[in-house]
Write an enzyme that holds these catalytic residues in place. Structure first.
Site, PDB file in Angstrom:
ATOM      1  N   THR A  53      23.170 -14.652   3.942  1.00 13.43           N
ATOM      2  CA  THR A  53      22.859 -13.409   3.216  1.00 13.43           C
ATOM      3  C   THR A  53      21.434 -12.973   3.533  1.00 13.43           C
ATOM      4  OG1 THR A  53      24.360 -14.051   1.465  1.00 13.43           O
ATOM      5  CG2 THR A  53      22.740 -12.355   0.911  1.00 13.43           C
ATOM      6  N   ASN A  97      21.194  -6.752   9.394  1.00 11.50           N
ATOM      7  CA  ASN A  97      22.146  -5.637   9.251  1.00 11.50           C
ATOM      8  C   ASN A  97      21.521  -4.450   8.525  1.00 11.50           C
ATOM      9  OD1 ASN A  97      24.272  -6.820  10.634  1.00 11.50           O
ATOM     10  ND2 ASN A  97      24.951  -7.965   8.831  1.00 11.50           N
ATOM     11  N   TYR A 138      17.252 -20.705  -0.193  1.00  9.91           N
ATOM     12  CA  TYR A 138      16.713 -19.457  -0.749  1.00  9.91           C
ATOM     13  C   TYR A 138      15.275 -19.251  -0.271  1.00  9.91           C
ATOM     14  CZ  TYR A 138      15.713 -15.888  -4.306  1.00  9.91           C
ATOM     15  OH  TYR A 138      15.376 -14.720  -4.961  1.00  9.91           O
TER      16      TYR A 138
END
Ligand code: UDP
Length: 350
Positions: free
Chosen positions: A119, A126, A172
């Site tokens: 992600t 993206n 993270y």
């Protein structure tokens, strides 16, 4: 609302720090990736209030459709179910893009660490690709976690951090660190117009009660009369920033003409131990709850406090809501949720 009323409202609506933004006149188009999350959904609401066209893109992994349900009827709002891991093939042009897409609560982002890394990394590529195609300005929601378990306090942006590359939080922390680098290189090499916000522990109405972070846990435990779970001895510190202050800071950063392209801390410098937070919650919620101490998770940062000098200088932004006021509003929200009523998010002026 008729068009005249709406026009008046748009012209008089103000960006939090009175920067001269032109989206009121031009009905700018804003894409918020992670727009169904806690902060993202509030950004959707604020930009709709400004009169912008808002596209919310979310895979609903931790974001909730209920967070944006009120906007679904608004002709200026559209929702796209999409995971930022996959390329975004939209032909629409956007003026502003927020990358808020990533679970932020430790139990959530640790439940699928590979997905969390993807992600952060693929999502950055993206969305930057979309920003290039749209010639949009893009804001990356980075985090105080880039400082890891800091050995200085407060943390200034130039502090380079103390982060474990192979611990439970690494997916993270390192994902967000790498994303900052990906953003930085897109500016250096490709001229993308960007902003990087390092977010420090946001809380407030709209948080998912199941989210697992300390503020929502303690309030919901106290409301239910359940044990308050302090991890470790509770001497670790955090600096909690109220939702509306955080969103004001992000909007100010996105639109500030004076900003640098360097990362900027957005947070409230008032620092509390976790034990102090528990005591404050119990003071506000009369409850049978007892405090229990459970194991401190690995790599849990011992201290966290932002130096917000850069935000004050560049954005003219400072938080306004202290922890006691913010907790009152958050408790009112969770009480209403527990009773099955919805609770309007109180504005800063209240
Ligand atoms: N924490 C706690 N009890 C809880 C949840 C969290 O004592 O039920 C502690 C956690 O160990 C950390 C701090 O509260 O020291 C903040 O945790 P949170 O998950 O909210 O966010 P973090 O800042 O660690 O990402």
């Amino acid at each position: 609302m008729n068009s005249v009323t709406k026009f008046t409202r748009l012209r008089t609506a103000k960006n939090p720090n009175n920067h001269s933004v032109d989206f009121f006149e031009n009905r700018k188009s804003v894409l918020i990736a992670g727009g169904a999350g806690f902060l993202g959904s509030r950004l959707c609401g604020r930009y709709l209030e400004f009169g912008c066209r808002v596209t919310c893109l979310d895979n609903l992994s931790t974001g909730r459709l209920s967070n944006v349900r009120d906007f679904l009827e608004d002709p200026n709002f559209s929702f796209i179910l999409h995971d930022v891991i996959d390329p975004i093939k939209s032909d629409s042009a956007f003026d502003y893009i927020f990358n808020m897409a990533c679970p932020a609560s430790p139990p959530k982002y640790q439940s699928d660490p590979i997905q969390t890394m993807k992600t952060n990394l693929y999502g950055a590529f993206n969305l930057l690709d979309l920003a290039r195609r749209s010639k949009a300005r893009i804001l990356q929601a980075s985090t105080s976690e880039v400082y890891g378990d800091p050995d200085i306090s407060p943390q200034q942006e130039r502090y380079q951090g103390n982060v474990n590359t192979v611990g439970p939080r690494s997916c993270y922390d390192e994902g967000k660190r790498a994303a900052e680098t990906i953003f930085h290189e897109h500016r250096e090499c490709l001229g993308v117009d960007l902003r990087i916000a390092r977010i420090f522990n946001a809380y407030g109405p709209g948080m998912d009660p199941e989210d697992g972070r300390v503020v929502s846990n303690f309030i919901n435990q106290a409301l239910a009369g359940a044990p308050i779970t302090i991890y470790g001895d509770g001497s670790q510190t955090r600096s909690f920033c109220y939702l509306e202050d955080m969103v004001d800071g992000l909007i100010a950063l996105m639109h500030s003409p004076a900003t640098t392209f360097e990362p900027i801390n957005i947070g409230n410098p008032d620092e509390f131990t976790v034990a102090e937070l528990a005591a404050l919650v119990l003071e506000k919620i009369p409850s049978k709850s007892e405090i229990v101490h459970v194991d401190l998770p690995a790599d849990d940062p011992k201290q966290r406090r932002p130096d917000i000098g850069r935000a004050q200088r560049h954005l003219g932004w400072s938080p306004k809501v202290d922890l006691s006021q913010g907790l009152d509003r958050t408790i009112a929200y969770f009480r209403a949720e527990a009773e099955g009523r919805s609770c309007r998010i109180p504005s800063v002026a209240q």
